[in-house]
Design a protein around this motif. Structure first.
Motif, PDB file in Angstrom:
ATOM      1  N   SER A  81       3.262  -2.001  -4.891  1.00 36.00           N
ATOM      2  CA  SER A  81       4.469  -2.696  -5.304  1.00 36.00           C
ATOM      3  C   SER A  81       5.679  -2.196  -4.521  1.00 36.00           C
ATOM      4  CB  SER A  81       4.704  -2.442  -6.801  1.00 36.00           C
ATOM      5  OG  SER A  81       5.882  -3.065  -7.248  1.00 36.00           O
ATOM      6  N   TRP A  82       6.473  -3.151  -3.996  1.00 35.51           N
ATOM      7  CA  TRP A  82       7.757  -2.828  -3.393  1.00 35.51           C
ATOM      8  C   TRP A  82       8.833  -3.100  -4.427  1.00 35.51           C
ATOM      9  CZ3 TRP A  82       8.454   0.026   0.696  1.00 35.51           C
ATOM     10  CH2 TRP A  82       7.424   0.128   1.629  1.00 35.51           C
ATOM     11  N   GLU A  83       9.749  -2.146  -4.611  1.00 33.15           N
ATOM     12  CA  GLU A  83      10.755  -2.217  -5.669  1.00 33.15           C
ATOM     13  C   GLU A  83      12.060  -1.615  -5.167  1.00 33.15           C
ATOM     14  OE1 GLU A  83       8.852   0.352  -8.481  1.00 33.15           O
ATOM     15  OE2 GLU A  83       7.070  -0.925  -8.590  1.00 33.15           O
ATOM     16  N   SER A 104      13.521  -5.303 -10.421  1.00 33.49           N
ATOM     17  CA  SER A 104      13.882  -5.532  -9.018  1.00 33.49           C
ATOM     18  C   SER A 104      14.237  -6.991  -8.778  1.00 33.49           C
ATOM     19  CB  SER A 104      12.723  -5.127  -8.102  1.00 33.49           C
ATOM     20  OG  SER A 104      12.472  -3.740  -8.189  1.00 33.49           O
ATOM     21  N   ILE A 127       7.941  -9.372  -4.006  1.00 32.84           N
ATOM     22  CA  ILE A 127       8.485  -8.386  -4.944  1.00 32.84           C
ATOM     23  C   ILE A 127       8.344  -9.014  -6.318  1.00 32.84           C
ATOM     24  CG2 ILE A 127      10.560  -7.173  -5.742  1.00 32.84           C
ATOM     25  CD1 ILE A 127      11.483  -7.076  -2.810  1.00 32.84           C
ATOM     26  N   THR A 128       7.605  -8.333  -7.194  1.00 31.14           N
ATOM     27  CA  THR A 128       7.318  -8.903  -8.517  1.00 31.14           C
ATOM     28  C   THR A 128       7.803  -8.049  -9.677  1.00 31.14           C
ATOM     29  OG1 THR A 128       5.113  -7.900  -8.517  1.00 31.14           O
ATOM     30  CG2 THR A 128       5.291 -10.164  -7.661  1.00 31.14           C
ATOM     31  N   ASP A 129       8.246  -6.843  -9.409  1.00 31.69           N
ATOM     32  CA  ASP A 129       8.776  -5.982 -10.466  1.00 31.69           C
ATOM     33  C   ASP A 129       9.979  -6.678 -11.109  1.00 31.69           C
ATOM     34  OD1 ASP A 129       9.420  -3.367 -11.861  1.00 31.69           O
ATOM     35  OD2 ASP A 129      11.217  -3.659 -10.620  1.00 31.69           O
ATOM     36  N   GLY A 130       9.965  -6.820 -12.432  1.00 34.42           N
ATOM     37  CA  GLY A 130      10.989  -7.589 -13.134  1.00 34.42           C
ATOM     38  C   GLY A 130      12.406  -7.094 -12.924  1.00 34.42           C
ATOM     39  N   LEU A 159      -0.977  -1.811 -12.699  1.00 30.88           N
ATOM     40  CA  LEU A 159      -1.228  -3.119 -12.083  1.00 30.88           C
ATOM     41  C   LEU A 159      -2.433  -3.108 -11.140  1.00 30.88           C
ATOM     42  CD1 LEU A 159       2.435  -4.037 -11.072  1.00 30.88           C
ATOM     43  CD2 LEU A 159       1.180  -4.759 -13.121  1.00 30.88           C
ATOM     44  N   THR A 213      13.399  -4.624 -20.805  1.00 31.99           N
ATOM     45  CA  THR A 213      12.279  -4.797 -19.880  1.00 31.99           C
ATOM     46  C   THR A 213      11.145  -5.654 -20.439  1.00 31.99           C
ATOM     47  OG1 THR A 213      11.287  -2.711 -20.557  1.00 31.99           O
ATOM     48  CG2 THR A 213      12.809  -2.654 -18.678  1.00 31.99           C
ATOM     49  N   ALA A 269      17.916   1.699 -12.324  1.00 34.73           N
ATOM     50  CA  ALA A 269      17.560   1.122 -11.032  1.00 34.73           C
ATOM     51  C   ALA A 269      18.823   0.947 -10.203  1.00 34.73           C
ATOM     52  CB  ALA A 269      16.846  -0.203 -11.234  1.00 34.73           C
ATOM     53  N   ARG A 297       1.003   1.051  -8.042  1.00 33.00           N
ATOM     54  CA  ARG A 297       1.233   1.071  -9.485  1.00 33.00           C
ATOM     55  C   ARG A 297      -0.100   1.069 -10.219  1.00 33.00           C
ATOM     56  NH1 ARG A 297       5.910   3.067 -11.277  1.00 33.00           N
ATOM     57  NH2 ARG A 297       7.721   2.085 -10.287  1.00 33.00           N
TER      58      ARG A 297
END
Length: 180
Positions: free
Chosen positions: A71-73, A166, A161-164, A67, A112, A47, A64
């Motif tokens: 998702s914004w990442e 990110s 933004i919830t992607d870990g 999910l 992750t 990333a 995604r």
């Protein structure tokens, strides 16, 4: 520390080009027989937090499947295990944003989901940016946005933004920026 788990047996349940799922019969650290499912990834997560001179960054948006939501990442993807991690990051940044960078700084290494997977992620800050053409994967339908980093930080803090990876990368970058 010594591993307190005992593996009695393991069997492959599923395999595809990206992951392998195994079921393990185990003896737990408290000596109770149990079962453990694991997912082994065939790529590393890479990333990138691209930062320009005005402290803007880029986000990638996509739906995604797992999910069932958008998702914004930060720009990210997978790098083959036999490929240099930084080269994987450079490739992903170019593919998803069209950007190349003259300066790369490793920001962090992250597991992750260490309860079920062995996936390791690497995050870089990319600076001295140069625009170019994107090269999206044929399966991807992506949107790319350039935003002030402060706005992206607010998106993290507000749960947009919830992607870990990110979230961790944006928070750590924010701390680095305040310290410098």
């Amino acid at each position: 520390m010594k591993n307190p788990w005992t593996t009695v047996s393991a069997r492959e349940i599923y395999d595809n080009p990206w992951i392998r799922v195994e079921e393990h019969q185990v003896i737990t650290p408290t000596q109770i027989p149990g079962i453990y499912g694991t997912v082994q990834f065939k790529n590393r997560a890479v990333a990138i937090v691209p930062l320009d001179q005005e402290l803007h960054t880029w986000l990638v948006g996509q739906y995604r499947y797992t999910l069932n939501e958008y998702s914004w990442e930060i720009p990210m993807g997978g790098g083959p295990l036999d490929e240099d991690v930084l080269e994987s990051a450079k490739r992903e940044l170019k593919e998803e944003t069209g950007l190349t960078a003259g300066k790369w700084t490793e920001l962090m290494k992250i597991h992750t989901s260490n309860s079920v997977t062995d996936e390791v992620g690497f995050v870089y800050i990319a600076e001295d940016l140069h625009a170019g053409e994107t090269a999206f994967d044929p399966t991807e339908d992506l949107q790319v946005r350039r935003l002030p980093f402060a706005e992206v930080l607010q998106m993290v803090m507000q749960g947009q933004i919830t992607d870990g990876i990110s979230v961790a990368a944006v928070l750590k970058t924010a701390i680095r920026l305040k310290m410098s």
